[in-house]
Design a protein around this motif. Structure first.
Motif, PDB file in Angstrom:
ATOM      1  N   THR A 276       0.815  -1.222   0.000  1.00  0.00           N
ATOM      2  CA  THR A 276       0.000   0.000   0.000  1.00  0.00           C
ATOM      3  C   THR A 276       0.845   1.265   0.000  1.00  0.00           C
ATOM      4  O   THR A 276       0.362   2.319  -0.394  1.00  0.00           O
ATOM      5  CB  THR A 276      -0.925   0.009   1.227  1.00  0.00           C
ATOM      6  OG1 THR A 276      -0.141  -0.120   2.404  1.00  0.00           O
ATOM      7  CG2 THR A 276      -1.929  -1.127   1.143  1.00  0.00           C
ATOM      8  N   ALA A 277       2.097   1.172   0.423  1.00  0.00           N
ATOM      9  CA  ALA A 277       2.952   2.361   0.460  1.00  0.00           C
ATOM     10  C   ALA A 277       3.357   2.798  -0.946  1.00  0.00           C
ATOM     11  O   ALA A 277       3.372   3.985  -1.253  1.00  0.00           O
ATOM     12  CB  ALA A 277       4.184   2.098   1.301  1.00  0.00           C
ATOM     13  N   GLY A 278       3.677   1.849  -1.821  1.00  0.00           N
ATOM     14  CA  GLY A 278       4.164   2.218  -3.143  1.00  0.00           C
ATOM     15  C   GLY A 278       3.259   1.789  -4.279  1.00  0.00           C
ATOM     16  O   GLY A 278       3.473   2.158  -5.427  1.00  0.00           O
ATOM     17  N   GLY A 279       2.247   1.016  -3.988  1.00  0.00           N
ATOM     18  CA  GLY A 279       1.337   0.573  -5.028  1.00  0.00           C
ATOM     19  C   GLY A 279       1.859  -0.590  -5.848  1.00  0.00           C
ATOM     20  O   GLY A 279       1.240  -0.991  -6.826  1.00  0.00           O
ATOM     21  N   MET A 280       3.014  -1.121  -5.492  1.00  0.00           N
ATOM     22  CA  MET A 280       3.586  -2.257  -6.213  1.00  0.00           C
ATOM     23  C   MET A 280       3.287  -3.539  -5.444  1.00  0.00           C
ATOM     24  O   MET A 280       2.862  -3.512  -4.312  1.00  0.00           O
ATOM     25  CB  MET A 280       5.111  -2.077  -6.348  1.00  0.00           C
ATOM     26  CG  MET A 280       5.524  -0.793  -7.032  1.00  0.00           C
ATOM     27  SD  MET A 280       4.990  -0.696  -8.741  1.00  0.00           S
ATOM     28  CE  MET A 280       6.091  -1.821  -9.491  1.00  0.00           C
ATOM     29  N   TYR A 281       3.549  -4.653  -6.083  1.00  0.00           N
ATOM     30  CA  TYR A 281       3.350  -5.934  -5.431  1.00  0.00           C
ATOM     31  C   TYR A 281       4.644  -6.399  -4.778  1.00  0.00           C
ATOM     32  O   TYR A 281       5.721  -6.247  -5.327  1.00  0.00           O
ATOM     33  CB  TYR A 281       2.896  -6.997  -6.438  1.00  0.00           C
ATOM     34  CG  TYR A 281       1.459  -6.855  -6.844  1.00  0.00           C
ATOM     35  CD1 TYR A 281       0.454  -7.347  -6.039  1.00  0.00           C
ATOM     36  CD2 TYR A 281       1.109  -6.244  -8.035  1.00  0.00           C
ATOM     37  CE1 TYR A 281      -0.872  -7.237  -6.389  1.00  0.00           C
ATOM     38  CE2 TYR A 281      -0.223  -6.122  -8.405  1.00  0.00           C
ATOM     39  CZ  TYR A 281      -1.205  -6.621  -7.579  1.00  0.00           C
ATOM     40  OH  TYR A 281      -2.517  -6.505  -7.927  1.00  0.00           O
ATOM     41  N   ASP A 282       4.519  -6.965  -3.600  1.00  0.00           N
ATOM     42  CA  ASP A 282       5.630  -7.605  -2.907  1.00  0.00           C
ATOM     43  C   ASP A 282       5.364  -9.098  -2.900  1.00  0.00           C
ATOM     44  O   ASP A 282       4.213  -9.532  -2.929  1.00  0.00           O
ATOM     45  CB  ASP A 282       5.725  -7.126  -1.451  1.00  0.00           C
ATOM     46  CG  ASP A 282       6.258  -5.705  -1.349  1.00  0.00           C
ATOM     47  OD1 ASP A 282       6.931  -5.250  -2.282  1.00  0.00           O
ATOM     48  OD2 ASP A 282       5.989  -5.071  -0.313  1.00  0.00           O
ATOM     49  N   THR A 283       6.428  -9.874  -2.846  1.00  0.00           N
ATOM     50  CA  THR A 283       6.235 -11.315  -2.735  1.00  0.00           C
ATOM     51  C   THR A 283       6.419 -11.724  -1.288  1.00  0.00           C
ATOM     52  O   THR A 283       7.334 -11.267  -0.606  1.00  0.00           O
ATOM     53  CB  THR A 283       7.233 -12.096  -3.611  1.00  0.00           C
ATOM     54  OG1 THR A 283       8.554 -11.707  -3.261  1.00  0.00           O
ATOM     55  CG2 THR A 283       6.991 -11.839  -5.078  1.00  0.00           C
ATOM     56  N   ASN A 284       5.530 -12.556  -0.829  1.00  0.00           N
ATOM     57  CA  ASN A 284       5.599 -13.088   0.521  1.00  0.00           C
ATOM     58  C   ASN A 284       5.422 -14.593   0.400  1.00  0.00           C
ATOM     59  O   ASN A 284       4.310 -15.088   0.265  1.00  0.00           O
ATOM     60  CB  ASN A 284       4.515 -12.475   1.405  1.00  0.00           C
ATOM     61  CG  ASN A 284       4.625 -12.934   2.831  1.00  0.00           C
ATOM     62  OD1 ASN A 284       5.425 -13.807   3.153  1.00  0.00           O
ATOM     63  ND2 ASN A 284       3.822 -12.348   3.698  1.00  0.00           N
ATOM     64  N   LEU A 285       6.528 -15.331   0.429  1.00  0.00           N
ATOM     65  CA  LEU A 285       6.482 -16.769   0.211  1.00  0.00           C
ATOM     66  C   LEU A 285       6.113 -17.547   1.470  1.00  0.00           C
ATOM     67  O   LEU A 285       5.963 -18.754   1.414  1.00  0.00           O
ATOM     68  CB  LEU A 285       7.836 -17.246  -0.324  1.00  0.00           C
ATOM     69  CG  LEU A 285       8.272 -16.587  -1.639  1.00  0.00           C
ATOM     70  CD1 LEU A 285       9.664 -17.059  -2.026  1.00  0.00           C
ATOM     71  CD2 LEU A 285       7.286 -16.892  -2.740  1.00  0.00           C
ATOM     72  N   ASN A 286       5.976 -16.858   2.594  1.00  0.00           N
ATOM     73  CA  ASN A 286       5.695 -17.543   3.850  1.00  0.00           C
ATOM     74  C   ASN A 286       4.215 -17.534   4.216  1.00  0.00           C
ATOM     75  O   ASN A 286       3.862 -17.798   5.351  1.00  0.00           O
ATOM     76  CB  ASN A 286       6.498 -16.912   4.988  1.00  0.00           C
ATOM     77  CG  ASN A 286       7.980 -17.086   4.776  1.00  0.00           C
ATOM     78  OD1 ASN A 286       8.404 -18.092   4.238  1.00  0.00           O
ATOM     79  ND2 ASN A 286       8.753 -16.111   5.184  1.00  0.00           N
ATOM     80  N   ARG A 287       3.331 -17.248   3.287  1.00  0.00           N
ATOM     81  CA  ARG A 287       1.903 -17.205   3.596  1.00  0.00           C
ATOM     82  C   ARG A 287       1.333 -18.613   3.544  1.00  0.00           C
ATOM     83  O   ARG A 287       1.414 -19.292   2.537  1.00  0.00           O
ATOM     84  CB  ARG A 287       1.182 -16.307   2.596  1.00  0.00           C
ATOM     85  CG  ARG A 287       1.600 -14.862   2.722  1.00  0.00           C
ATOM     86  CD  ARG A 287       0.917 -13.986   1.718  1.00  0.00           C
ATOM     87  NE  ARG A 287      -0.528 -14.003   1.969  1.00  0.00           N
ATOM     88  CZ  ARG A 287      -1.428 -13.688   1.052  1.00  0.00           C
ATOM     89  NH1 ARG A 287      -1.052 -13.339  -0.159  1.00  0.00           N
ATOM     90  NH2 ARG A 287      -2.712 -13.727   1.337  1.00  0.00           N
TER      91      ARG A 287
END
Length: 133
Positions: free
Chosen positions: A107-118
């Protein structure tokens, strides 16, 4: 002479109380492996491997939580149900399910982050009692 309003208010209160009490409970499914019943136990051995002592299985338990639910909460729910069944021990197996889409909107930059630990926490357990020697 209006006696319906207090009754309706009581029913509304009870309905809301019921809904709120069910919000964060993990449901534990139980498959009994024996028709024999036991008194609830106070203490429980929790382990990830079968014990070296002889034992017999009394039930299979499964519990699943929402993403981000602490594993201690789910294991606590399994332990509580096992104690209710009269188990003296619980063998727990982690079968947590990874979420297929690891991308999260930043939400800070509008880009997607990857979170492999979900993951969605899911545990299978065997409730048992020690064999008398």
């Amino acid at each position: 002479m209006n006696t319906k309003k207090p009754t309706l208010a009581k029913l509304t209160f009870l309905f809301c109380f019921f809904l709120l009490s069910c919000v964060h409970q993990e449901s534990v499914s139980v498959k009994r492996l024996s028709s024999k019943t036991y008194s609830p136990t106070r203490y429980l051995d929790i382990m990830t491997q079968p014990p070296k002592r002889k034992y017999y299985k009394i039930a299979e338990l499964n519990a699943r939580g929402a993403e981000g639910t602490p594993k201690t909460e789910i294991i606590g729910a399994l332990a509580m149900k096992a104690r209710e069944l009269g188990a003296q021990g619980l063998i727990i197996e982690d079968k947590s399910i990874p979420i297929a889409n690891p991308f999260v909107m930043n939400t800070a930059g509008g880009m997607y982050d990857t979170n492999l630990n979900r993951t969605v926490p899911y545990y299978h357990a065997i409730a048992f009692r020690y064999a008398e020697e």
